[in-house]
Motif scaffolding. Sequence first.
Motif, PDB file in Angstrom:
ATOM      1  N   MET A   1       0.992  -1.107   0.115  1.00 48.35           N
ATOM      2  CA  MET A   1      -0.030  -0.131  -0.039  1.00 48.35           C
ATOM      3  C   MET A   1       0.891   1.184  -0.060  1.00 48.35           C
ATOM      4  O   MET A   1       2.080   1.181   0.788  1.00 48.35           O
ATOM      5  N   ILE A   2       0.411   2.219  -0.650  1.00 44.99           N
ATOM      6  CA  ILE A   2       1.100   3.607  -0.735  1.00 44.99           C
ATOM      7  C   ILE A   2       0.135   4.540  -0.274  1.00 44.99           C
ATOM      8  O   ILE A   2      -0.897   4.656  -0.208  1.00 44.99           O
ATOM      9  N   GLU A   3       0.989   5.572   0.433  1.00 44.87           N
ATOM     10  CA  GLU A   3       0.153   6.846   0.941  1.00 44.87           C
ATOM     11  C   GLU A   3       0.943   8.138  -0.159  1.00 44.87           C
ATOM     12  O   GLU A   3       2.084   8.127  -0.142  1.00 44.87           O
ATOM     13  N   ILE A   4      -0.142   8.865  -0.531  1.00 47.81           N
ATOM     14  CA  ILE A   4      -0.002  10.251  -1.354  1.00 47.81           C
ATOM     15  C   ILE A   4      -0.945  11.041  -0.770  1.00 47.81           C
ATOM     16  O   ILE A   4      -1.912  10.871  -0.863  1.00 47.81           O
ATOM     17  N   GLY A   5      -0.378  11.952  -0.041  1.00 45.24           N
ATOM     18  CA  GLY A   5      -1.233  12.693   0.581  1.00 45.24           C
ATOM     19  C   GLY A   5      -1.721  12.058   1.476  1.00 45.24           C
ATOM     20  O   GLY A   5      -1.253  11.339   2.376  1.00 45.24           O
ATOM     21  N   SER A   6      -3.103  12.272   1.620  1.00 39.49           N
ATOM     22  CA  SER A   6      -4.033  11.543   2.535  1.00 39.49           C
ATOM     23  C   SER A   6      -4.776  10.290   1.793  1.00 39.49           C
ATOM     24  O   SER A   6      -5.583   9.536   2.459  1.00 39.49           O
ATOM     25  N   LEU A   7      -4.167  10.130   0.544  1.00 38.30           N
ATOM     26  CA  LEU A   7      -4.810   8.846   0.053  1.00 38.30           C
ATOM     27  C   LEU A   7      -3.954   7.596   0.299  1.00 38.30           C
ATOM     28  O   LEU A   7      -2.804   7.604   0.065  1.00 38.30           O
ATOM     29  N   LYS A   8      -4.830   6.531   0.627  1.00 35.82           N
ATOM     30  CA  LYS A   8      -4.102   5.263   0.828  1.00 35.82           C
ATOM     31  C   LYS A   8      -4.559   4.267  -0.143  1.00 35.82           C
ATOM     32  O   LYS A   8      -5.842   3.987  -0.463  1.00 35.82           O
ATOM     33  N   GLU A  21       1.665  19.787  -8.890  1.00 33.18           N
ATOM     34  CA  GLU A  21       2.054  21.099  -8.651  1.00 33.18           C
ATOM     35  C   GLU A  21       0.836  21.759  -7.858  1.00 33.18           C
ATOM     36  O   GLU A  21      -0.375  21.330  -7.836  1.00 33.18           O
ATOM     37  N   ASN A  22       1.351  22.741  -7.009  1.00 35.73           N
ATOM     38  CA  ASN A  22       0.539  23.550  -5.976  1.00 35.73           C
ATOM     39  C   ASN A  22      -0.411  22.379  -5.250  1.00 35.73           C
ATOM     40  O   ASN A  22      -1.732  22.708  -4.786  1.00 35.73           O
ATOM     41  N   GLY A  23       0.237  21.228  -4.662  1.00 35.24           N
ATOM     42  CA  GLY A  23      -0.590  20.381  -3.955  1.00 35.24           C
ATOM     43  C   GLY A  23      -1.486  19.207  -4.830  1.00 35.24           C
ATOM     44  O   GLY A  23      -2.202  18.606  -4.153  1.00 35.24           O
ATOM     45  N   SER A  57      -6.467   3.074 -19.264  1.00 35.67           N
ATOM     46  CA  SER A  57      -5.755   3.616 -18.116  1.00 35.67           C
ATOM     47  C   SER A  57      -6.789   4.260 -17.343  1.00 35.67           C
ATOM     48  O   SER A  57      -8.034   4.779 -17.522  1.00 35.67           O
ATOM     49  N   LEU A  58      -6.412   4.965 -16.013  1.00 34.94           N
ATOM     50  CA  LEU A  58      -6.992   5.512 -15.170  1.00 34.94           C
ATOM     51  C   LEU A  58      -5.858   6.846 -14.820  1.00 34.94           C
ATOM     52  O   LEU A  58      -5.007   6.500 -14.720  1.00 34.94           O
ATOM     53  N   ILE A  59      -6.635   7.744 -14.296  1.00 33.52           N
ATOM     54  CA  ILE A  59      -6.127   9.070 -13.848  1.00 33.52           C
ATOM     55  C   ILE A  59      -6.772   9.456 -12.635  1.00 33.52           C
ATOM     56  O   ILE A  59      -7.834   9.578 -12.897  1.00 33.52           O
ATOM     57  N   LEU A  60      -5.722   9.292 -11.639  1.00 33.55           N
ATOM     58  CA  LEU A  60      -6.672   9.777 -10.518  1.00 33.55           C
ATOM     59  C   LEU A  60      -5.718  11.019 -10.096  1.00 33.55           C
ATOM     60  O   LEU A  60      -4.700  11.370  -9.969  1.00 33.55           O
ATOM     61  N   ARG A  61      -6.722  12.054 -10.102  1.00 40.57           N
ATOM     62  CA  ARG A  61      -6.373  13.698  -9.777  1.00 40.57           C
ATOM     63  C   ARG A  61      -6.830  13.862  -8.374  1.00 40.57           C
ATOM     64  O   ARG A  61      -7.977  13.722  -8.022  1.00 40.57           O
ATOM     65  N   LEU A  62      -5.961  14.133  -7.633  1.00 36.16           N
ATOM     66  CA  LEU A  62      -6.119  14.385  -6.111  1.00 36.16           C
ATOM     67  C   LEU A  62      -5.580  15.757  -5.570  1.00 36.16           C
ATOM     68  O   LEU A  62      -4.260  16.104  -6.238  1.00 36.16           O
ATOM     69  N   ASN A  63      -5.795  16.106  -4.361  1.00 32.76           N
ATOM     70  CA  ASN A  63      -5.312  17.126  -3.627  1.00 32.76           C
ATOM     71  C   ASN A  63      -4.569  16.680  -2.461  1.00 32.76           C
ATOM     72  O   ASN A  63      -5.479  16.280  -1.752  1.00 32.76           O
ATOM     73  N   LYS A  64      -3.512  17.014  -2.038  1.00 32.07           N
ATOM     74  CA  LYS A  64      -2.949  16.462  -0.747  1.00 32.07           C
ATOM     75  C   LYS A  64      -3.696  16.927   0.435  1.00 32.07           C
ATOM     76  O   LYS A  64      -3.469  16.374   1.375  1.00 32.07           O
ATOM     77  N   SER A  66      -6.843  17.516   0.769  1.00 34.96           N
ATOM     78  CA  SER A  66      -8.288  17.064   0.605  1.00 34.96           C
ATOM     79  C   SER A  66      -8.706  15.642   0.345  1.00 34.96           C
ATOM     80  O   SER A  66      -7.723  14.976   0.598  1.00 34.96           O
ATOM     81  N   HIS A  67      -9.752  15.160   0.541  1.00 36.03           N
ATOM     82  CA  HIS A  67     -10.101  13.779   0.633  1.00 36.03           C
ATOM     83  C   HIS A  67     -10.862  13.389  -0.503  1.00 36.03           C
ATOM     84  O   HIS A  67     -11.486  12.294  -0.586  1.00 36.03           O
ATOM     85  N   LEU A  68     -10.999  14.406  -1.521  1.00 27.38           N
ATOM     86  CA  LEU A  68     -11.697  14.114  -2.623  1.00 27.38           C
ATOM     87  C   LEU A  68     -10.622  13.982  -3.772  1.00 27.38           C
ATOM     88  O   LEU A  68      -9.566  14.629  -3.956  1.00 27.38           O
ATOM     89  N   MET A  69     -10.929  12.990  -4.722  1.00 29.45           N
ATOM     90  CA  MET A  69     -10.381  12.964  -6.101  1.00 29.45           C
ATOM     91  C   MET A  69     -11.302  12.632  -7.061  1.00 29.45           C
ATOM     92  O   MET A  69     -12.457  11.847  -7.042  1.00 29.45           O
ATOM     93  N   THR A  70     -10.738  12.958  -8.320  1.00 27.68           N
ATOM     94  CA  THR A  70     -11.524  12.843  -9.640  1.00 27.68           C
ATOM     95  C   THR A  70     -10.761  11.327 -10.109  1.00 27.68           C
ATOM     96  O   THR A  70      -9.673  11.389 -10.369  1.00 27.68           O
ATOM     97  N   ILE A  71     -11.629  10.572 -10.541  1.00 29.39           N
ATOM     98  CA  ILE A  71     -11.086   9.338 -11.281  1.00 29.39           C
ATOM     99  C   ILE A  71     -11.379   9.508 -12.699  1.00 29.39           C
ATOM    100  O   ILE A  71     -12.874   9.565 -13.075  1.00 29.39           O
ATOM    101  N   HIS A  72     -10.620   9.449 -13.625  1.00 25.33           N
ATOM    102  CA  HIS A  72     -10.855   9.531 -15.226  1.00 25.33           C
ATOM    103  C   HIS A  72     -10.522   8.356 -15.802  1.00 25.33           C
ATOM    104  O   HIS A  72      -9.425   7.529 -15.603  1.00 25.33           O
ATOM    105  N   LEU A  73     -11.454   7.845 -16.458  1.00 20.10           N
ATOM    106  CA  LEU A  73     -11.450   6.468 -17.436  1.00 20.10           C
ATOM    107  C   LEU A  73     -10.955   6.742 -18.632  1.00 20.10           C
ATOM    108  O   LEU A  73     -11.559   7.812 -19.414  1.00 20.10           O
ATOM    109  N   MET A  74      -9.812   6.232 -19.342  1.00 21.32           N
ATOM    110  CA  MET A  74      -9.060   6.653 -20.314  1.00 21.32           C
ATOM    111  C   MET A  74      -9.329   5.560 -21.354  1.00 21.32           C
ATOM    112  O   MET A  74      -9.233   4.470 -21.179  1.00 21.32           O
ATOM    113  N   ARG A  75      -9.569   5.874 -22.687  1.00 25.81           N
ATOM    114  CA  ARG A  75      -9.789   4.879 -23.712  1.00 25.81           C
ATOM    115  C   ARG A  75      -8.466   4.648 -24.414  1.00 25.81           C
ATOM    116  O   ARG A  75      -8.522   3.869 -25.120  1.00 25.81           O
ATOM    117  N   ASP A  76      -7.659   5.623 -24.271  1.00 30.11           N
ATOM    118  CA  ASP A  76      -6.345   5.684 -25.008  1.00 30.11           C
ATOM    119  C   ASP A  76      -5.238   6.305 -24.081  1.00 30.11           C
ATOM    120  O   ASP A  76      -5.492   6.683 -22.957  1.00 30.11           O
TER     121      ASP A  76
END
Length: 111
Positions: A1-8, A21-23, A57-64, A66-76
Amino acid sequence: MIEIGSLKLDTDFEYRVIREENGDIDLFIDVNYRSLDIECDNCDFFNGRIQFPFVRSLILRLNKDSHLMTIHLMRDIDLFSAFANFEFNYENYIFNIKNNHEKVLVTRTKM
């Protein structure tokens, strides 16, 4: 398990930071065109799961900070190939992205 900001994050897949950038942090996770099953057992809106076939692929966009992230599902691999996204509050949860043979399971585990 990894921790990035408050994300486990507990994942079987390799990941890399593609922007920081900028957290704010964007994590790229390649799931290699598998079906993605999102478990929704305790959700008022969906019953059981949501499945997205053929996800590159997935892109997880988070702020260190906060406890909210946006999950983007990618076709390519192109960053503009997102076909769906949603927000996830991971406060008091471990976010799991696991390889289950031909599909990827996305779940959360209460801490």
